[in-house]
Design an enzyme around this catalytic site. Structure first.
Site, mmCIF file in Angstrom:
data_model
loop_
_atom_site.group_PDB
_atom_site.id
_atom_site.type_symbol
_atom_site.label_atom_id
_atom_site.label_comp_id
_atom_site.label_asym_id
_atom_site.label_seq_id
_atom_site.Cartn_x
_atom_site.Cartn_y
_atom_site.Cartn_z
ATOM 1 N N LYS A 75 0.821 -1.216 0.000
ATOM 2 C CA LYS A 75 0.000 0.000 0.000
ATOM 3 C C LYS A 75 0.859 1.272 0.000
ATOM 4 O O LYS A 75 0.369 2.346 -0.309
ATOM 5 C CB LYS A 75 -0.972 -0.011 1.177
ATOM 6 C CG LYS A 75 -2.062 -1.064 1.004
ATOM 7 C CD LYS A 75 -3.112 -0.996 2.095
ATOM 8 C CE LYS A 75 -4.256 -1.969 1.842
ATOM 9 N NZ LYS A 75 -3.886 -3.391 2.078
HETATM 10 C C1 LIG Z 1 -4.560 -4.517 1.559
HETATM 11 C C2 LIG Z 1 -3.830 -5.812 1.588
HETATM 12 C C3 LIG Z 1 -4.200 -6.917 0.777
HETATM 13 C C4 LIG Z 1 -5.407 -6.874 -0.123
HETATM 14 O O1 LIG Z 1 -5.238 -6.044 -1.244
HETATM 15 P P1 LIG Z 1 -6.508 -5.612 -2.118
HETATM 16 O O2 LIG Z 1 -6.000 -4.614 -3.080
HETATM 17 O O3 LIG Z 1 -7.488 -5.021 -1.141
HETATM 18 O O4 LIG Z 1 -7.043 -6.839 -2.767
HETATM 19 C C5 LIG Z 1 -3.424 -8.070 0.813
HETATM 20 N N1 LIG Z 1 -2.366 -8.168 1.640
HETATM 21 C C6 LIG Z 1 -1.981 -7.142 2.443
HETATM 22 C C7 LIG Z 1 -0.829 -7.338 3.348
HETATM 23 C C8 LIG Z 1 -2.695 -5.939 2.450
HETATM 24 O O5 LIG Z 1 -2.316 -4.941 3.273
#
Ligand SMILES: *Cc1c(COP(=O)(O)O)cnc(C)c1O
Length: 432
Positions: free
Chosen positions: A107
Site C-alpha cells: 500500500k
Molecule cells: C490490503 C492488503 C491486501 C489486499 O489487497 P486488495 O487490493 O485489497 O485486494 C493483501 N495483503 C496485504 C498485506 C494488504 O495490506
C-alpha cells in the site's frame, strides 16, 4: 484524460476531480476513459530498465495528459525510492516482494503516489488547507500517514479503534507528528469508518473545511499499483523466464489484482492471473457459479483480505463488459482457510528457507496448486512477515526479526487524540 463512473450515472471527472472525490457521485468507482496499449519496443527493452524508468512509462500512459512530464517524473521517482525485487522461492515460483517501502506493505506505492499527486494539485491551485480523513484497522492508516507525511498544504487525520490495532501497526501512524494526527476512537473499525462517512456528508463541515479521503478505491492509489506488474515481468524476462507467466495476487478489496488486469490490457504479456482468497471467498464463488453474493466478512490470520464485498469487483465487471466468461478466462481462483495458510507458512519456511506472511502464503499456495506444465508463477508478497509477528512466530516457533525501519517507529513517542464514537465529538474536534 477523463474518468467515468462504473455506475454511469455521474458526470465525467477530470483526474483532479476523481482524486479529490475518491468515489463518484453515483457511488460508482472511477475508471480512466482509455487504457493505452504500450509499444512492443517497451516490452522488449524493459528488461534493462529500472523500476523508476518502467513506472514512468506506465504513469505517462495514465497521467501524461494531466501532469507535466518533469513533474510526473519527479512524483514517480519520489514515490518509488525503494525496490520491488522478484525473488526465487522454488524452481518455478517467484515472490514479488512489495514490502521494501516505509511501512512494509504494498500500500506504500499507492499511498505515496496519491500524496504527491494531491500535493501537486493543491500547490498549483494555491490551496493550503486540505484535510484527508482515513479510517483504518491497521495497514491503510500507516501507509497513508507515511505517504502524506510532510506534504505541504495537507493535514491527515487517521481514525483507529482503541485497543484493536497491533502495537506495531499503531506506532506507524501515532509517532509521526507534523501534519499527521492520530485519533484513537473508543469503538470498532466500523465506528471509525462511520465517523469518516458522516464527516463527508456533513454540510457544515464541508462548507468550513476542505475534506477528502485517501481510501483504496481512489484512482491515484489504485492505478500506480500497475507499475510493479511491469517491473516483475521485466525481471523475469531478464532471466529468460517470461514465456508463460502466471501472476497470483492475494486479494481482499481486489484493487491490487485489478491494477494487474489493467497492465495486461496495456499489453503486458501475462498468461493468466490467479486471485487467492482466504475464507472470505466471495470472488472464488463468483468464478465457480457466476453469482456474486456479498456477505459479512469473517476474521482470519490474513486479516487484510477479510473483505465480504470487494469494492473493486465493480471495476473488474466494467473492464470485462460484465462477462463472467471473459473474467473466468483471465482469472482463476483459490481459497485457503487459516489452517492451510499456517501449513504453507510453516512448510515453505522449513523446505525453502523463505518466510512468507499469511497473505503471501495464500498467493504462494495457489501457484503451488495451480501452475500447469511450462508455466512460471510469481505471487505478490504484499507485506513483510514481521508485520504479523505474533501470528508468524506462533506458526514457525521462532522469533521473527523486526526490520530496522520498523523498529524506528517503535522507538517514537505515541501521540494520539482520544475521542468517543459520537459524531458530534468528532465534528467539534475538527472545527476547533
Ligand atoms: C490490503 C492488503 C491486501 C489486499 O489487497 P486488495 O487490493 O485489497 O485486494 C493483501 N495483503 C496485504 C498485506 C494488504 O495490506
Amino acid at each position: 484524460m477523463n474518468y467515468y463512473s462504473t455506475n454511469k450515472q455521474a458526470p465525467l471527472a477530470t483526474l483532479k476531480e476523481a482524486v479529490v472525490k475518491g468515489l463518484a457521485g453515483d457511488r460508482g468507482l472511477y475508471m480512466p476513459e482509455e487504457i493505452k496499449r504500450l509499444p512492443d519496443s517497451f516490452f522488449r527493452d524493459m528488461k534493462d530498465m529500472s523500476f523508476q524508468e518502467i513506472a514512468f512509462v506506465v504513469a505517462e500512459a495514465f497521467f501524461g495528459s494531466d501532469v507535466e512530464k518533469e513533474t510526473l517524473k519527479q512524483i514517480v521517482y519520489d514515490t518509488l525510492n525503494f525496490d520491488a525485487p522478484v525473488v526465487q522461492v522454488t524452481d518455478r515460483i517467484y515472490s514479488l516482494e512489495l514490502y521494501h517501502g516505509p511501512t512494509l506493505a504494498f500500500k506504500d506505492v499507492g499511498a505515496r503516489f496519491m500524496a504527491r499527486l494531491l500535493g501537486y494539485f493543491i500547490k498549483k491551485e494555491k490551496q493550503n488547507n486540505v484535510n484527508v480523513l482515513v479510517a483504518t484497522s491497521g495497514d491503510t492508516g500507516s501507509a497513508v500517514a507515511n505517504g502524506f507525511l510532510g506534504v505541504e498544504g495537507i493535514h491527515v487525520y487517521v481514525l483507529y479503534p482503541r485497543g484493536k490495532v497491533s502495537k506495531i501497526q499503531e506506532c506507524q501512524f501515532t509517532t509521526l507528528g507534523q501534519n499527521i494526527t492520530a485519533i484513537e476512537v473508543d469503538g470498532t473499525f466500523d465506528d471509525c469508518q462511520a465517523l469518516v462517512k458522516s464527516a463527508f456528508m456533513d454540510e457544515e463541515l464541508n462548507k468550513k473545511l476542505y475534506l477528502t479521503s485517501a481510501n483504496s478505491i481512489n484512482v491515484a492509489r489504485f492505478l500506480p499499483q500497475a507499475f510493479y506488474y511491469f517491473y516483475a515481468y521485466a525481471q523475469l524476462l531478464k532471466q529468460g523466464k517470461a514465456d508463460q507467466v502466471v501472476v497470483c495476487v492475494p486479494s481482499g478489496n481486489f484493487g491490487n489484482i485489478t491494477a494487474g488486469l489493467f497492465a495486461k490490457r496495456m499489453g503486458l504479456p501475462v498468461k493468466r492471473f490467479i486471485a487467492a482468497n482466504n475464507s472470505n471467498d466471495i470472488f472464488f464463488e463468483y468464478l465457480q457459479t457466476g453469482h456474486y453474493n456479498p456477505r459479512a466478512s469473517v476474521a482470519t490470520i490474513a486479516n487484510a483480505m477479510d473483505v465480504g464485498d470487494p469494492s473493486n469487483f465493480a471495476r473488474i465487471l466494467d473492464l470485462y463488459g460484465k462477462s463472467h466468461d471473459a473474467i473466468a478466462a483471465d482469472i482463476s481462483g483459490a481459497r485457503y482457510d487459516n489452517e492451510q495458510i499456517a501449513e504453507t507458512v510453516e512448510s515453505v519456511y522449513a523446505k525453502e528457507g523463505y518466510l512468507l506472511d499469511p497473505h503471501g502464503a495464500c498467493g504462494y499456495q495457489a501457484l503451488e496448486d495451480g501452475l500447469k506444465p511450462g508455466e512460471v508463477g510469481v505471487f505478490l508478497e504484499t507485506a513483510h512477515p514481521a508485520k504479523f509477528k505474533e501470528t508468524v512466530e506462533d506458526i514457525i516457533g521462532e522469533e521473527v526479526e523486526i526490520p530496522v525501519r520498523l523498529q524506528k517507529f517503535m522507538k517514537g513517542k505515541k501521540q494520539s487524540v482520544p475521542l468517543s464514537k459520537q459524531f458530534a465529538d468528532f465534528k467539534k474536534y475538527l472545527l476547533q
